[in-house]
Each structure stands twice: as C-alpha cells, then as structure tokens.
Design an enzyme around this catalytic site. Structure first.
Site, PDB file in Angstrom:
ATOM      1  N   TYR A 161      29.619 -37.774 -25.516  1.00 15.50           N
ATOM      2  CA  TYR A 161      29.208 -36.391 -25.107  1.00 15.50           C
ATOM      3  C   TYR A 161      27.657 -36.613 -24.716  1.00 15.50           C
ATOM      4  CZ  TYR A 161      33.572 -34.534 -26.492  1.00 15.50           C
ATOM      5  OH  TYR A 161      35.005 -34.075 -26.689  1.00 15.50           O
ATOM      6  N   LEU A 174      41.499 -23.143 -23.519  1.00 13.99           N
ATOM      7  CA  LEU A 174      41.533 -22.144 -22.359  1.00 13.99           C
ATOM      8  C   LEU A 174      41.314 -22.728 -20.997  1.00 13.99           C
ATOM      9  CD1 LEU A 174      39.323 -19.410 -24.145  1.00 13.99           C
ATOM     10  CD2 LEU A 174      41.600 -19.307 -23.996  1.00 13.99           C
ATOM     11  N   GLY A 180      38.344 -22.502 -19.270  1.00 10.89           N
ATOM     12  CA  GLY A 180      38.053 -21.033 -19.007  1.00 10.89           C
ATOM     13  C   GLY A 180      38.849 -20.332 -18.050  1.00 10.89           C
ATOM     14  N   LEU A 181      39.933 -20.929 -17.150  1.00 12.06           N
ATOM     15  CA  LEU A 181      40.678 -20.488 -16.486  1.00 12.06           C
ATOM     16  C   LEU A 181      41.790 -19.319 -17.078  1.00 12.06           C
ATOM     17  CD1 LEU A 181      41.865 -23.943 -14.097  1.00 12.06           C
ATOM     18  CD2 LEU A 181      40.091 -21.852 -13.584  1.00 12.06           C
TER      19      LEU A 181
END
Length: 359
Positions: free
Chosen positions: A61, A213, A216-217
């Site tokens: 990351y 999620l 974000g969808l």
C-alpha cells in the site's frame, strides 16, 4: 462495538476493522485518497474511541508508506491493538521483489516490522497466490516467523479454495496453519459462497472481508442512470471491483436504500449489516476519507435485519447454482453438513434443472 472470535483461534476481533489502503496516496493509490499523518491520526483515534481493535495494512500500500504512517500513529498504543499486514505483491523491480519464497517472506516481514514500529504482526496475510513457490516452502517460512515471534497468526487473501486447502495440508504444525482468509465478498459479489465460505466453515478459518461496499458502489451515493458520484473512486478512474450486470447492481442498491430508510440508516450500513449475518465472517475491513463516514458505518453493528428483510436481500442478489451445486442441491440435501449450508441455505428447497427431476 461487537467482537467475534477469529475462526478457531482464541483471538477476539472487532466486527469492523479499519482499512488503511488510503494512507499515503503514493502512485496509483492516490486515486482512492491521499491521507497524510494528521488525517490518519484523526481517523485512527476515531476508530479506537469506537472500540475498533484491528487495523489492516499491507507492504505494497503506497509502497510501504501506509505501514509507516500507521506505525507512527499507533506507536506506544499497541498493547490492546491488533495489526494485520500482507506480503506477496511486487514492491520493487528485482527478481525476488515479489512472491512468497522463504527469502521474500522473511525479508518483507522484517521490513514491515520496522515500518510499523512493532516487534510482531498479529495477522500476516499472503496477499495473493504464488504458483511458482512450493507451498511447503511458504508454509515452513511462515512457521519460522511464528516460532520467532514475529507473527502471531498466518492467513491468505484472494486464494482459490484449492490453493487454501493445499496450503493447509502443507503446514508443518497446527500453529502455522492459516487461521483466516481475507476475501472480497459483498451482497453484489457473492461468488465466495460457492467455495470459500463453505471451506472457511469446514476448516475453521475466520473471514475478513475487504471492500465490503464494493469501492463505494453499495453506499447509496451512486445511482441508476447517473455517472460516477462526484469525489468517488470511480470518478477518479478506479475500476475495481468488476460489475458484470449493472441492472442487477442497481436493483440491489434500490433494495438497500429502501431497507435503510426503514432503519433510518444509509444503504451502506444495510450492506454491512447483511455481511455480518453471513457464515464464518468475523470482521469487515472498512476504509474512509472522513470521520463521519466511519461513524455512520459503525451504526451497521446495531442494525438487526428481520427475516423478511434478509429474504428480500437474498432474492435480489442470489447467484445461480452452477455445477456441481445444482446437482448437489437436487440430490444431496438430506446429507448436507454445516459447511454445505453456507451456500445452500439461501436457496429454496426445490429442484434445480429441467422438469424431469433426473435431467
């Protein structure tokens, strides 16, 4: 906050894990967010104040910057905090800068420990399958790290079921078996129910869910017939996870919104609450850019979905029973075990196939 036992371990984890995918924003990770030290400290403090005891990161990351930021924020506070990290993805241009060879695993674990400013990692995930490294080499290297006290538990992420089973069989001792797997699983993406969830129930693996999620969808801020929501990952060009049936996606979102209104919460909290009803799921890895996002999503822990609401959510999202599962559902139901039910419990007790029961 609620806590669950991670698989067959004795470890208790909060049902919400804080994801730090957005810390640093280096390179392509800048498409999701670019959170600096002060941003991270504010969000971590919020999570700790709400009872979160598990924080998730990875060596890749922002090429280690996420670990560095998390390590500085948590330094001196590790006594009651659990941290996961991951290894496997490319972190350089060298021939041994990826994979799960003994050389790479031990080197990267020691680098992660320095960045995290701690002497051990609580859960160390193999971030992806490596078909070139023998599983015996991987599992023996993890056993070495466990015996040295550098990691407490090992796990895998993004494996196929046969990858997991082969790895479990190769573990040199019980303490170095995978205790957990971290998978992508949402009410829109239920493919994990075919193999990964039944395997987790059968083998006692605690499941952590990444991107619960769907980037974000499923949050309710994206709508049928509209472009990507302003400020969203999709608006910045992010294209994971893949959506193969957009009409099905919007039908699911519509149902989430309707049920959310009945509970006076957002669609996101209903999507998270649904996941917390699923077999073997121990914790959901939730990220966010703002304190308010986390505080709203924490409300999912207290949402109790009724049987009718669960039926509606399953009806709008259930996947087809592909082979061999339709055949098993038709002929093996009387002898199903608990692991089988991780898939089949959501399907009506009827014949799947042609009109002739033998077709």
């Amino acid at each position: 906050m609620q806590y669950r036992t991670l698989g067959r371990t004795g470890l208790k984890v909060s049902v919400i894990t804080m994801g730090t995918f957005t810390f640093g924003g280096r390179g392509a990770f800048g498409l999701t967010a670019n959170q600096n030290m002060s941003d991270a400290r504010r969000l971590v403090d919020t999570c700790i104040d709400h009872g979160i005891n598990l924080f998730d990161t990875a060596n890749m990351y922002s090429t280690g910057l996420s670990e560095e930021i998390l390590g500085e924020v948590l330094e001196g506070r590790y006594d009651n905090i659990l941290v996961t990290s991951k290894v496997r993805m490319p972190i350089g241009d060298g021939p041994n800068d990826e994979g799960v060879s003994r050389w790479h695993l031990i080197r990267e674990c020691e680098r992660s420990l320095k960045r995290l400013r701690t002497d051990h990692i609580d859960i160390y995930y193999m971030h992806e399958w490596d078909g070139l490294t023998p599983v015996e080499e991987k599992m023996e290297a993890l056993d070495t790290l466990i015996q040295q006290g550098k990691i407490r538990y090992a796990g895998c992420s993004n494996y196929s079921a046969w990858h997991v089973m082969k790895s479990l069989a190769a573990a040199p001792r019980h303490s170095s078996r995978f205790a957990t797997q971290q998978i992508h699983y949402t009410i829109e993406a239920r493919e994990a129910e075919y193999e990964l969830l039944p395997l987790s129930v059968d083998q006692g693996l605690g499941v952590l869910v990444w991107s619960p999620l769907a980037a974000g969808l499923l949050s309710g801020k994206h709508h049928r017939g509209a472009g990507p929501a302003e400020g969203s990952r999709q608006a910045e060009g992010w294209n994971e996870p893949p959506i193969r049936d957009t009409e099905r996606l919007w039908n699911i979102v519509d149902t989430l919104v309707e049920i959310g209104e009945a509970h006076e919460v957002e669609a996101a909290q209903i999507a998270l609450a649904w996941l917390l009803t699923r077999p073997a799921v121990a914790s959901l890895v939730v990220g966010g850019r703002r304190v308010g996002q986390f505080e709203r999503n924490f409300r999912a822990v207290d949402v109790a979905l009724s049987d009718d609401e669960l039926r509606r959510l399953n009806d709008v999202s259930r996947l087809p029973l592909i082979y061999p599962y339709w055949h098993q559902h038709n002929f093996a139901r009387p002898r199903f075990c608990t692991a089988d039910q991780a898939l089949h419990a959501d399907y009506p007790d009827r014949h799947y196939g042609g009109e002739d029961p033998l077709v």
